[in-house]
Design an enzyme around this catalytic site. Structure first.
Site, PDB file in Angstrom:
ATOM      1  N   ARG A 270       3.829  -2.769  10.993  1.00  0.00           N
ATOM      2  CA  ARG A 270       3.055  -3.859  11.602  1.00  0.00           C
ATOM      3  C   ARG A 270       2.597  -4.871  10.563  1.00  0.00           C
ATOM      4  O   ARG A 270       3.088  -5.992  10.488  1.00  0.00           O
ATOM      5  CB  ARG A 270       1.849  -3.306  12.366  1.00  0.00           C
ATOM      6  CG  ARG A 270       1.185  -4.314  13.330  1.00  0.00           C
ATOM      7  CD  ARG A 270       0.268  -5.336  12.688  1.00  0.00           C
ATOM      8  NE  ARG A 270      -0.887  -4.753  12.016  1.00  0.00           N
ATOM      9  CZ  ARG A 270      -1.778  -5.479  11.357  1.00  0.00           C
ATOM     10  NH1 ARG A 270      -1.646  -6.799  11.249  1.00  0.00           N
ATOM     11  NH2 ARG A 270      -2.791  -4.888  10.738  1.00  0.00           N
ATOM     12  N   ASP A 271       1.660  -4.501   9.720  1.00  0.00           N
ATOM     13  CA  ASP A 271       1.089  -5.457   8.773  1.00  0.00           C
ATOM     14  C   ASP A 271       2.131  -5.926   7.769  1.00  0.00           C
ATOM     15  O   ASP A 271       2.055  -7.057   7.270  1.00  0.00           O
ATOM     16  CB  ASP A 271      -0.096  -4.812   8.041  1.00  0.00           C
ATOM     17  CG  ASP A 271      -0.905  -5.818   7.245  1.00  0.00           C
ATOM     18  OD1 ASP A 271      -0.989  -6.982   7.670  1.00  0.00           O
ATOM     19  OD2 ASP A 271      -1.438  -5.448   6.189  1.00  0.00           O
TER      20      ASP A 271
ATOM     21  N   HIS B 182      -7.782  -0.734   2.080  1.00  0.00           N
ATOM     22  CA  HIS B 182      -6.575  -1.489   2.435  1.00  0.00           C
ATOM     23  C   HIS B 182      -6.419  -2.614   1.410  1.00  0.00           C
ATOM     24  O   HIS B 182      -6.838  -3.753   1.640  1.00  0.00           O
ATOM     25  CB  HIS B 182      -6.734  -2.056   3.852  1.00  0.00           C
ATOM     26  CG  HIS B 182      -5.514  -2.744   4.391  1.00  0.00           C
ATOM     27  ND1 HIS B 182      -4.836  -2.291   5.489  1.00  0.00           N
ATOM     28  CD2 HIS B 182      -4.869  -3.862   3.999  1.00  0.00           C
ATOM     29  CE1 HIS B 182      -3.817  -3.104   5.748  1.00  0.00           C
ATOM     30  NE2 HIS B 182      -3.831  -4.071   4.849  1.00  0.00           N
TER      31      HIS B 182
ATOM     32  N   HIS C  87      -4.333  -5.120  -1.257  1.00  0.00           N
ATOM     33  CA  HIS C  87      -3.071  -5.815  -1.515  1.00  0.00           C
ATOM     34  C   HIS C  87      -2.850  -5.922  -3.023  1.00  0.00           C
ATOM     35  O   HIS C  87      -3.799  -5.913  -3.809  1.00  0.00           O
ATOM     36  CB  HIS C  87      -3.091  -7.199  -0.863  1.00  0.00           C
ATOM     37  CG  HIS C  87      -2.898  -7.157   0.626  1.00  0.00           C
ATOM     38  ND1 HIS C  87      -2.305  -8.167   1.334  1.00  0.00           N
ATOM     39  CD2 HIS C  87      -3.201  -6.200   1.540  1.00  0.00           C
ATOM     40  CE1 HIS C  87      -2.258  -7.854   2.616  1.00  0.00           C
ATOM     41  NE2 HIS C  87      -2.804  -6.662   2.770  1.00  0.00           N
TER      42      HIS C  87
ATOM     43  N   CYS D 205       2.115 -11.825   0.377  1.00  0.00           N
ATOM     44  CA  CYS D 205       0.784 -12.397   0.576  1.00  0.00           C
ATOM     45  C   CYS D 205       0.950 -13.821   1.095  1.00  0.00           C
ATOM     46  O   CYS D 205       1.510 -14.665   0.392  1.00  0.00           O
ATOM     47  CB  CYS D 205      -0.020 -12.399  -0.729  1.00  0.00           C
ATOM     48  SG  CYS D 205      -1.652 -13.171  -0.553  1.00  0.00           S
TER      49      CYS D 205
ATOM     50  N   ASN E 270       0.951  -5.826   0.672  1.00  0.00           N
ATOM     51  CA  ASN E 270       0.356  -4.494   0.721  1.00  0.00           C
ATOM     52  C   ASN E 270       0.814  -3.631  -0.448  1.00  0.00           C
ATOM     53  O   ASN E 270       1.960  -3.715  -0.886  1.00  0.00           O
ATOM     54  CB  ASN E 270       0.784  -3.801   2.018  1.00  0.00           C
ATOM     55  CG  ASN E 270       0.237  -4.473   3.253  1.00  0.00           C
ATOM     56  OD1 ASN E 270      -0.937  -4.340   3.567  1.00  0.00           O
ATOM     57  ND2 ASN E 270       1.083  -5.204   3.957  1.00  0.00           N
TER      58      ASN E 270
END
Length: 290
Positions: free
Chosen positions: A16-17, A208, A210, A241, A250
């Site tokens: 997803r992300d 979470h 990055h 990003c 991520n």
């Protein structure tokens, strides 16, 4: 300060992300095979898509089809992101095992990203939380820009803690704290997590981070002795990003698993099968594996 956790639960957010920030739309069959490979590697908490407007996020338009084709997840559940009650109803109908909502710790980012204030976004999530509770579907919360905002710069730990607290009070069993632009340093990451841990239990916090500046692992290490034992990561570092062209997004699940192993912390993930999943999706995207 607590001892390092003996075990960390990894939440895989790549499907997803990660994929929603890739420039190409991945076919449904490829997404399903990726998720099956992640399951085979031992990942049980997997975010597989979102029920947001296909106009704004076309990469996630097939989330219901993905859920329909996935095998049962006997040791965990498949999660999806929902922006509002309409999205929740679609997720419930599609058989999602968990839903997540997304707020920001930055007023400027909230207005730019979802066209409303933080307070308005939280009110939008309240009926989602009520419906999830009534349906017995677990609700997770995300807070973005916890270590910096592309529009307003510094975000205070107190601001992050306030949003996290309100999400937890709303019914989120876990709150994932996102360094959306990868602006954090080990000291700022630690200060942020410590502040949030004053308002909600540490076992309800997820990290979470990055890897925009290559500091995600260092930032994670700086927080692991604060009693936090959940980390979000994306296979093959999917995502990029959106605020730093060409930069990583991520933190890669492979890198997190390797670092946990180095620290003597169990994750339950098979590194070999995880690497195979990474090679599969990078091949599908036409990317050279790092």
């Amino acid at each position: 300060m607590s001892p390092l956790p003996s075990r960390v639960r990894i939440v895989e957010v790549g499907p997803r992300d990660g994929l929603q920030n890739e420039p190409v739309t991945v076919p449904t069959a490829v997404k399903v095979e990726l998720i099956e490979r992640l399951l085979a590697a031992g990942l049980t908490a997997i975010e597989v898509g979102s029920f947001v407007s296909a106009r704004w996020v076309p990469q996630m338009a097939d989330t219901a089809a993905v859920l329909a084709r996935l095998p049962p997840n006997p040791a965990g559940r498949y999660a999806v992101l929902v922006p509002n009650l309409r999205g929740f109803e679609a997720a419930k109908e599609a058989g999602a095992g968990e839903v997540a909502v997304f707020a920001s710790a930055s007023e400027a980012f909230s207005r730019a990203n979802i066209n409303c204030s933080i307070a308005e976004s939280l009110e939008r999530f309240r009926p989602v939380a009520q419906a999830a509770r009534a349906a017995g579907i677990p609700l997770r919360g995300y807070v973005s820009c916890v270590l910096g905002c592309p529009y307003e710069g510094t975000v205070t730990p107190e601001a992050v803690a306030d949003v996290a607290r309100r999400l937890a009070e709303m019914g989120c069993y876990e709150v994932s704290l996102g360094d959306t632009i990868g602006a954090g340093m080990p000291d700022t990451a630690r200060a942020c997590i410590a502040a949030v841990a004053e308002t909600i239990p540490r076992e309800r916090i997820a990290l979470h981070f990055h890897d925009t500046r290559g500091l995600a692992l260092a930032n994670l290490r700086a927080c692991l002795d604060l009693g936090v034992s959940v980390i979000d990561a994306a296979v093959a570092g999917l995502g990029g990003c959106p605020y730093a062209k060409g930069a990583p997004g991520n933190v890669a699940t492979e890198a997190v698993v390797a670092e946990l192993d180095r620290l003597g912390i169990a994750s339950g993930i098979d590194p070999g099968r995880l690497a195979e999943a990474g090679r599969f999706i990078t091949g599908a995207l036409g990317r050279v594996p790092e």
